[in-house]
Design an enzyme around this catalytic site. Structure first.
Site, PDB file in Angstrom:
ATOM      1  N   SER A 154       9.592  37.427 -35.988  1.00 21.13           N
ATOM      2  CA  SER A 154       9.785  36.031 -36.400  1.00 21.13           C
ATOM      3  C   SER A 154       9.460  35.880 -37.875  1.00 21.13           C
ATOM      4  CB  SER A 154       8.845  35.134 -35.594  1.00 21.13           C
ATOM      5  OG  SER A 154       8.754  33.860 -36.187  1.00 21.13           O
ATOM      6  N   TYR A 167       0.470  33.662 -33.345  1.00 25.22           N
ATOM      7  CA  TYR A 167       1.873  34.030 -33.130  1.00 25.22           C
ATOM      8  C   TYR A 167       2.385  34.961 -34.237  1.00 25.22           C
ATOM      9  CZ  TYR A 167       6.904  32.944 -32.543  1.00 25.22           C
ATOM     10  OH  TYR A 167       8.265  32.998 -32.390  1.00 25.22           O
ATOM     11  N   LYS A 171       3.795  38.710 -33.935  1.00 21.97           N
ATOM     12  CA  LYS A 171       5.192  38.952 -34.328  1.00 21.97           C
ATOM     13  C   LYS A 171       5.312  40.057 -35.377  1.00 21.97           C
ATOM     14  CE  LYS A 171       7.707  36.352 -31.725  1.00 21.97           C
ATOM     15  NZ  LYS A 171       8.331  37.039 -30.566  1.00 21.97           N
TER      16      LYS A 171
HETATM   17  N1  LIG Z   1      13.654  29.695 -31.389  1.00 21.32           N
HETATM   18  C1  LIG Z   1      13.379  30.203 -32.562  1.00 21.32           C
HETATM   19  O1  LIG Z   1      13.755  29.680 -33.627  1.00 21.32           O
HETATM   20  C2  LIG Z   1      12.582  31.477 -32.640  1.00 21.32           C
HETATM   21  C3  LIG Z   1      12.206  31.925 -33.907  1.00 21.32           C
HETATM   22  C4  LIG Z   1      11.535  33.126 -34.022  1.00 21.32           C
HETATM   23  C5  LIG Z   1      11.235  33.834 -32.881  1.00 21.32           C
HETATM   24  N2  LIG Z   1      11.581  33.363 -31.648  1.00 21.32           N
HETATM   25  C6  LIG Z   1      11.257  34.178 -30.495  1.00 21.32           C
HETATM   26  O2  LIG Z   1      12.407  34.320 -29.671  1.00 21.32           O
HETATM   27  C7  LIG Z   1      11.971  34.507 -28.319  1.00 21.32           C
HETATM   28  C8  LIG Z   1      12.675  33.512 -27.421  1.00 21.32           C
HETATM   29  O3  LIG Z   1      12.246  32.221 -27.758  1.00 21.32           O
HETATM   30  P1  LIG Z   1      13.017  30.867 -27.392  1.00 21.32           P
HETATM   31  O4  LIG Z   1      13.065  30.072 -28.617  1.00 21.32           O
HETATM   32  O5  LIG Z   1      14.269  31.177 -26.654  1.00 21.32           O
HETATM   33  O6  LIG Z   1      11.914  30.179 -26.440  1.00 21.32           O
HETATM   34  P2  LIG Z   1      11.949  29.619 -24.935  1.00 21.32           P
HETATM   35  O7  LIG Z   1      10.636  29.022 -24.675  1.00 21.32           O
HETATM   36  O8  LIG Z   1      13.163  28.781 -24.738  1.00 21.32           O
HETATM   37  O9  LIG Z   1      12.140  30.941 -24.062  1.00 21.32           O
HETATM   38  C9  LIG Z   1      11.106  31.858 -23.843  1.00 21.32           C
HETATM   39  C10 LIG Z   1      11.136  32.282 -22.381  1.00 21.32           C
HETATM   40  O10 LIG Z   1      10.119  33.265 -22.162  1.00 21.32           O
HETATM   41  C11 LIG Z   1       9.549  33.018 -20.887  1.00 21.32           C
HETATM   42  N3  LIG Z   1       8.204  33.592 -20.813  1.00 21.32           N
HETATM   43  C12 LIG Z   1       7.073  33.135 -21.391  1.00 21.32           C
HETATM   44  N4  LIG Z   1       6.030  33.933 -21.096  1.00 21.32           N
HETATM   45  C13 LIG Z   1       6.507  34.927 -20.309  1.00 21.32           C
HETATM   46  C14 LIG Z   1       5.928  36.061 -19.704  1.00 21.32           C
HETATM   47  N5  LIG Z   1       4.618  36.331 -19.861  1.00 21.32           N
HETATM   48  N6  LIG Z   1       6.711  36.868 -18.981  1.00 21.32           N
HETATM   49  C15 LIG Z   1       8.039  36.616 -18.810  1.00 21.32           C
HETATM   50  N7  LIG Z   1       8.646  35.541 -19.359  1.00 21.32           N
HETATM   51  C16 LIG Z   1       7.891  34.706 -20.120  1.00 21.32           C
HETATM   52  C17 LIG Z   1       9.522  31.514 -20.750  1.00 21.32           C
HETATM   53  O11 LIG Z   1       9.436  31.116 -19.386  1.00 21.32           O
HETATM   54  C18 LIG Z   1      10.836  31.121 -21.434  1.00 21.32           C
HETATM   55  O12 LIG Z   1      11.895  30.976 -20.500  1.00 21.32           O
HETATM   56  C19 LIG Z   1      10.446  34.391 -28.338  1.00 21.32           C
HETATM   57  O13 LIG Z   1       9.868  35.671 -28.433  1.00 21.32           O
HETATM   58  C20 LIG Z   1      10.194  33.617 -29.601  1.00 21.32           C
HETATM   59  O14 LIG Z   1       8.896  33.826 -30.091  1.00 21.32           O
HETATM   60  C21 LIG Z   1      12.253  32.200 -31.511  1.00 21.32           C
END
Ligand SMILES: NC(=O)c1ccc[n+]([C@@H]2O[C@H](COP(=O)([O-])OP(=O)(O)OC[C@H]3O[C@@H](n4cnc5c(N)ncnc54)[C@H](O)[C@@H]3O)[C@@H](O)[C@H]2O)c1
Length: 301
Positions: A154, A167, A171
């Protein structure tokens, strides 16, 4: 121009695939022929709670267009649960070719207000959760001489973000995991990359200003991740992806100043402009290359 990217005959695990970005990756892989394990613990954004429903819903979506998928509700931090997930994938489909480690949680607070418990929980989910999943598929990939792994980093880890000390640490730790797995996997054609996504999901809904939220759809990140797990994937890349824009994030080192074996703190201060001078900076592919760069500077005098 090379042909269409397909995943026929490939078996993939996508963690956290019940919603957001992971769901798009699972759908994208299945549409292009992969058999997909849709993993999701079904937790709230802070990691509390559990349900198989979100994973099962994505399995139903995939089956509705004729794709093949199975759900698994383990937490990525549960070693026995992850082992069971990998065993079920192998029992049904014979192997695991692709791992997209995407599951994640947030517990944002300024460092001053953050508890160590919340720090540990976030590191445990992202960093240990990814290591546990990668470890569970690693031997099989080595034996098959084929593997594709994407870890999820991230901008918060790469560059920093107010309120995300826990976080961000996890990351950037994942970028570190990728840097070594890319080396250890190379001999077995295991290619390991990191994605730094930007997408409107529940994770970012109160972080993004509302006027730009709609510009970053999760599906616009997926093509980058599909390429990173394809046969022709690069290895060792940190791909930044959002709103259809794809770019590379690099960790570089400047040439630096050779101040000699007796360098003083004052000399470091006075040479600072040269220390940080970006001209001729390099991107080491291994830690050893840093030492080699230093030795080359010593030889130059
Ligand atoms: N959305 C963004 O802009 C962004 C930016 C940088 C990084 N990320 C990363 O991308 C990834 C996806 O994020 P997102 O935005 O789709 O979030 P989101 O919350 O929509 O999806 C994350 C999913 O992970 C599941 N989860 C959480 N803990 C878990 C566990 N211990 N075991 C199994 N499943 C688990 C949740 O139930 C959820 O469905 C994450 O790693 C997040 O940190 C997202």
């Amino acid at each position: 121009v090379a042909g269409e990217i397909r995943f026929d005959g490939r078996v993939a695990i996508v963690t956290g695939a019940g919603r957001g970005l992971g769901r798009e990756y699972a759908l994208g892989l299945a549409r292009r022929g992969a058999k997909v394990v849709v993993n999701d613990f079904g937790a709230a954004r802070d990691g509390v709670g559990h349900s198989n429903e979100v994973a099962d819903a994505v399995v139903a979506e995939i089956e509705a267009f004729g794709g093949e998928a199975m759900g698994h509700g383990t937490s990525v931090t549960d070693e026995a649960g992850v082992a069971d997930m990998v065993a079920k994938a192998r029992a049904k489909w014979g192997k695991v070719d692709i791992l997209i480690a995407n599951a994640g949680v947030l517990r944002d607070k300024s460092f001053a207000k953050m508890t160590i418990e919340d720090f540990r929980f976030v590191v445990e989910t992202h960093l240990m959760g990814t290591a546990i999943c990668a470890k569970a598929v690693w031997d099989g990939m080595r034996e098959a001489n084929y593997g594709r792994i994407v870890v999820t980093t991230s901008s918060s880890g790469l560059y920093g973000n107010f309120g995300q000390a826990n976080y961000g640490s996890a990351k950037l730790g994942l970028a570190g995991l990728m840097q070594t797995l890319k080396l250890e996997g190379a001999k077995h054609d295991i290619r390991v990359n990191a994605i730094a996504p930007v997408a409107a999901t529940r994770m970012t809904e109160d972080i993004f200003p509302p006027e730009i939220f709609d510009k970053f759809q999760p599906r616009e990140v997926a093509p980058g991740v599909m390429y990173l797990v394809s046969d022709e994937a690069p290895t060792g890349a940190i791909l930044s992806a959002g709103a259809g824009v794809f770019a590379l994030s690099r960790i570089v080192e400047t040439q630096g100043a050779n101040l000699g074996a007796d360098a003083t703190p004052e000399q470091v201060r006075d040479a600072w402009a040269k220390v940080i001078d970006p001209s001729g900076e390099v991107q080491p592919n291994t830690g050893l290359e840093q030492s080699q760069k230093i030795l080359a500077l010593l030889v130059k005098g």
